[in-house]
Design a protein around this motif. Sequence first.
Motif, PDB file in Angstrom:
ATOM      1  N   MET A  26      -7.818  -5.006  -3.254  1.00 18.54           N
ATOM      2  CA  MET A  26      -6.985  -4.870  -2.065  1.00 18.54           C
ATOM      3  C   MET A  26      -5.662  -4.201  -2.437  1.00 18.54           C
ATOM      4  O   MET A  26      -5.028  -4.570  -3.418  1.00 18.54           O
ATOM      5  N   THR A  27      -5.257  -3.261  -1.647  1.00 11.88           N
ATOM      6  CA  THR A  27      -4.007  -2.540  -1.880  1.00 11.88           C
ATOM      7  C   THR A  27      -2.829  -3.346  -1.331  1.00 11.88           C
ATOM      8  O   THR A  27      -2.900  -3.883  -0.226  1.00 11.88           O
ATOM      9  N   ALA A  28      -1.753  -3.399  -2.093  1.00 10.40           N
ATOM     10  CA  ALA A  28      -0.546  -4.098  -1.648  1.00 10.40           C
ATOM     11  C   ALA A  28       0.088  -3.314  -0.501  1.00 10.40           C
ATOM     12  O   ALA A  28       0.007  -2.085  -0.455  1.00 10.40           O
ATOM     13  N   PRO A  29       0.723  -3.999   0.436  1.00 15.40           N
ATOM     14  CA  PRO A  29       1.385  -3.290   1.531  1.00 15.40           C
ATOM     15  C   PRO A  29       2.509  -2.399   1.018  1.00 15.40           C
ATOM     16  O   PRO A  29       3.153  -2.709   0.021  1.00 15.40           O
ATOM     17  N   ARG A  30       2.724  -1.285   1.714  1.00 12.99           N
ATOM     18  CA  ARG A  30       3.797  -0.371   1.314  1.00 12.99           C
ATOM     19  C   ARG A  30       5.163  -0.887   1.742  1.00 12.99           C
ATOM     20  O   ARG A  30       6.169  -0.510   1.147  1.00 12.99           O
ATOM     21  N   VAL A  31       5.208  -1.709   2.757  1.00 15.40           N
ATOM     22  CA  VAL A  31       6.479  -2.193   3.308  1.00 15.40           C
ATOM     23  C   VAL A  31       6.433  -3.707   3.434  1.00 15.40           C
ATOM     24  O   VAL A  31       5.496  -4.260   4.003  1.00 15.40           O
ATOM     25  N   LEU A  32       7.455  -4.354   2.879  1.00 16.52           N
ATOM     26  CA  LEU A  32       7.614  -5.801   3.028  1.00 16.52           C
ATOM     27  C   LEU A  32       9.047  -6.087   3.461  1.00 16.52           C
ATOM     28  O   LEU A  32       9.995  -5.579   2.860  1.00 16.52           O
ATOM     29  N   ILE A  33       9.182  -6.904   4.495  1.00 16.57           N
ATOM     30  CA  ILE A  33      10.481  -7.406   4.929  1.00 16.57           C
ATOM     31  C   ILE A  33      10.413  -8.906   4.682  1.00 16.57           C
ATOM     32  O   ILE A  33       9.519  -9.585   5.193  1.00 16.57           O
ATOM     33  N   GLN A  34      11.338  -9.432   3.862  1.00 16.20           N
ATOM     34  CA  GLN A  34      11.200 -10.824   3.433  1.00 16.20           C
ATOM     35  C   GLN A  34      12.540 -11.462   3.126  1.00 16.20           C
ATOM     36  O   GLN A  34      13.516 -10.777   2.855  1.00 16.20           O
ATOM     37  N   HIS A  35      12.547 -12.793   3.157  1.00 19.33           N
ATOM     38  CA  HIS A  35      13.737 -13.564   2.793  1.00 19.33           C
ATOM     39  C   HIS A  35      13.858 -13.701   1.281  1.00 19.33           C
ATOM     40  O   HIS A  35      14.955 -13.674   0.741  1.00 19.33           O
ATOM     41  N   GLN A  36      12.731 -13.893   0.595  1.00 22.12           N
ATOM     42  CA  GLN A  36      12.759 -14.188  -0.834  1.00 22.12           C
ATOM     43  C   GLN A  36      13.073 -12.944  -1.674  1.00 22.12           C
ATOM     44  O   GLN A  36      12.833 -11.819  -1.257  1.00 22.12           O
ATOM     45  N   ASP A  37      13.579 -13.204  -2.870  1.00 24.00           N
ATOM     46  CA  ASP A  37      13.897 -12.144  -3.827  1.00 24.00           C
ATOM     47  C   ASP A  37      12.607 -11.501  -4.324  1.00 24.00           C
ATOM     48  O   ASP A  37      11.508 -12.003  -4.062  1.00 24.00           O
ATOM     49  N   PHE A  38      12.732 -10.397  -5.035  1.00 23.87           N
ATOM     50  CA  PHE A  38      11.578  -9.685  -5.577  1.00 23.87           C
ATOM     51  C   PHE A  38      11.785  -9.423  -7.059  1.00 23.87           C
ATOM     52  O   PHE A  38      12.911  -9.384  -7.546  1.00 23.87           O
ATOM     53  N   ASP A  39      10.679  -9.256  -7.768  1.00 22.91           N
ATOM     54  CA  ASP A  39      10.669  -8.973  -9.201  1.00 22.91           C
ATOM     55  C   ASP A  39      10.399  -7.476  -9.375  1.00 22.91           C
ATOM     56  O   ASP A  39       9.263  -7.028  -9.177  1.00 22.91           O
ATOM     57  N   VAL A  40      11.423  -6.712  -9.734  1.00 19.81           N
ATOM     58  CA  VAL A  40      11.303  -5.262  -9.837  1.00 19.81           C
ATOM     59  C   VAL A  40      10.197  -4.864 -10.807  1.00 19.81           C
ATOM     60  O   VAL A  40       9.364  -4.000 -10.497  1.00 19.81           O
ATOM     61  N   SER A  41      10.166  -5.465 -11.964  1.00 16.99           N
ATOM     62  CA  SER A  41       9.168  -5.127 -12.975  1.00 16.99           C
ATOM     63  C   SER A  41       7.750  -5.337 -12.452  1.00 16.99           C
ATOM     64  O   SER A  41       6.873  -4.483 -12.618  1.00 16.99           O
ATOM     65  N   ALA A  42       7.510  -6.465 -11.802  1.00 19.55           N
ATOM     66  CA  ALA A  42       6.180  -6.755 -11.260  1.00 19.55           C
ATOM     67  C   ALA A  42       5.815  -5.772 -10.153  1.00 19.55           C
ATOM     68  O   ALA A  42       4.664  -5.319 -10.065  1.00 19.55           O
ATOM     69  N   GLU A  43       6.774  -5.425  -9.315  1.00 19.29           N
ATOM     70  CA  GLU A  43       6.505  -4.487  -8.215  1.00 19.29           C
ATOM     71  C   GLU A  43       6.165  -3.095  -8.750  1.00 19.29           C
ATOM     72  O   GLU A  43       5.251  -2.431  -8.255  1.00 19.29           O
ATOM     73  N   LEU A  44       6.898  -2.634  -9.766  1.00 22.31           N
ATOM     74  CA  LEU A  44       6.622  -1.317 -10.343  1.00 22.31           C
ATOM     75  C   LEU A  44       5.262  -1.296 -11.024  1.00 22.31           C
ATOM     76  O   LEU A  44       4.504  -0.326 -10.898  1.00 22.31           O
ATOM     77  N   ALA A  45       4.935  -2.363 -11.733  1.00 21.85           N
ATOM     78  CA  ALA A  45       3.631  -2.443 -12.394  1.00 21.85           C
ATOM     79  C   ALA A  45       2.500  -2.408 -11.368  1.00 21.85           C
ATOM     80  O   ALA A  45       1.500  -1.707 -11.561  1.00 21.85           O
ATOM     81  N   ALA A  46       2.652  -3.136 -10.281  1.00 23.81           N
ATOM     82  CA  ALA A  46       1.625  -3.168  -9.241  1.00 23.81           C
ATOM     83  C   ALA A  46       1.476  -1.814  -8.556  1.00 23.81           C
ATOM     84  O   ALA A  46       0.364  -1.388  -8.237  1.00 23.81           O
ATOM     85  N   LEU A  47       2.594  -1.122  -8.363  1.00 20.12           N
ATOM     86  CA  LEU A  47       2.564   0.171  -7.677  1.00 20.12           C
ATOM     87  C   LEU A  47       1.775   1.210  -8.467  1.00 20.12           C
ATOM     88  O   LEU A  47       1.037   2.003  -7.900  1.00 20.12           O
ATOM     89  N   ARG A  48       1.912   1.203  -9.767  1.00 23.23           N
ATOM     90  CA  ARG A  48       1.246   2.224 -10.583  1.00 23.23           C
ATOM     91  C   ARG A  48      -0.080   1.773 -11.178  1.00 23.23           C
ATOM     92  O   ARG A  48      -0.802   2.572 -11.771  1.00 23.23           O
ATOM     93  N   ALA A  49      -0.426   0.512 -11.008  1.00 28.71           N
ATOM     94  CA  ALA A  49      -1.626  -0.059 -11.622  1.00 28.71           C
ATOM     95  C   ALA A  49      -2.883   0.729 -11.269  1.00 28.71           C
ATOM     96  O   ALA A  49      -3.157   1.001 -10.105  1.00 28.71           O
ATOM     97  N   GLY A  50      -3.622   1.105 -12.313  1.00 26.38           N
ATOM     98  CA  GLY A  50      -4.913   1.749 -12.138  1.00 26.38           C
ATOM     99  C   GLY A  50      -4.891   3.185 -11.656  1.00 26.38           C
ATOM    100  O   GLY A  50      -5.946   3.753 -11.383  1.00 26.38           O
ATOM    101  N   ASP A  51      -3.735   3.797 -11.538  1.00 29.17           N
ATOM    102  CA  ASP A  51      -3.649   5.183 -11.069  1.00 29.17           C
ATOM    103  C   ASP A  51      -3.272   6.087 -12.239  1.00 29.17           C
ATOM    104  O   ASP A  51      -2.091   6.262 -12.556  1.00 29.17           O
ATOM    105  N   ALA A  52      -4.276   6.667 -12.877  1.00 29.89           N
ATOM    106  CA  ALA A  52      -4.059   7.495 -14.069  1.00 29.89           C
ATOM    107  C   ALA A  52      -3.367   8.817 -13.751  1.00 29.89           C
ATOM    108  O   ALA A  52      -2.923   9.513 -14.668  1.00 29.89           O
ATOM    109  N   ARG A  53      -3.226   9.168 -12.472  1.00 29.62           N
ATOM    110  CA  ARG A  53      -2.512  10.395 -12.094  1.00 29.62           C
ATOM    111  C   ARG A  53      -1.006  10.251 -12.284  1.00 29.62           C
ATOM    112  O   ARG A  53      -0.285  11.236 -12.400  1.00 29.62           O
TER     113      ARG A  53
END
Length: 157
Positions: free
Chosen positions: A1-28
């Motif tokens: 399942m692909t992560a949503p491109r847009v999230l509006i949220q109260h909680q903080d986010f983990d930049v490192s985890a978000e960047l890893a998820a964004l590029r995961a599995g895309d060899a391009r």
Amino acid sequence: MTAPRVLIQHQDFDVSAELAALRAGDARVGAVCSFVGTVRDRNEGASVSAMELEHYPGMTEKCIEAIIDRAVARFGIFGARVIHRIGPLQPLDQIVLVAVTSAHRGMSFQACEFIMDYLKSEAPFWKKEQIPEGARWVDARVSDEQALARWAQIPAH
């Protein structure tokens, strides 16, 4: 399942985890560019002790999706992620993450800046700051509109 491109949220986010998820599995992907906006303790000459962000649910996400679609079409990026926090925030808190992936750094840098410029000017968010004199709503800045206007002068790739 692909992560949503847009999230509006109260909680903080983990930049490192978000960047890893964004590029995961895309060899391009040869470039990942990100921007993180944070709460400052000063704005327009006043001390800021807190900020509260509000948005228009549904409309905000749709607006940001359209901004990302324009960036994809203009810069040929592979992926994008925008996370924007709402609710009460303190100085030093993260507010927004804009992250993009592409084959080369130039497109990633430009797409990231493009998305952020449009986000600041078009997305329906409202900021209220707590300053020594009380609460005040923050108006759009002329510099944000100028940043947006320059994209009309830069040819699309």
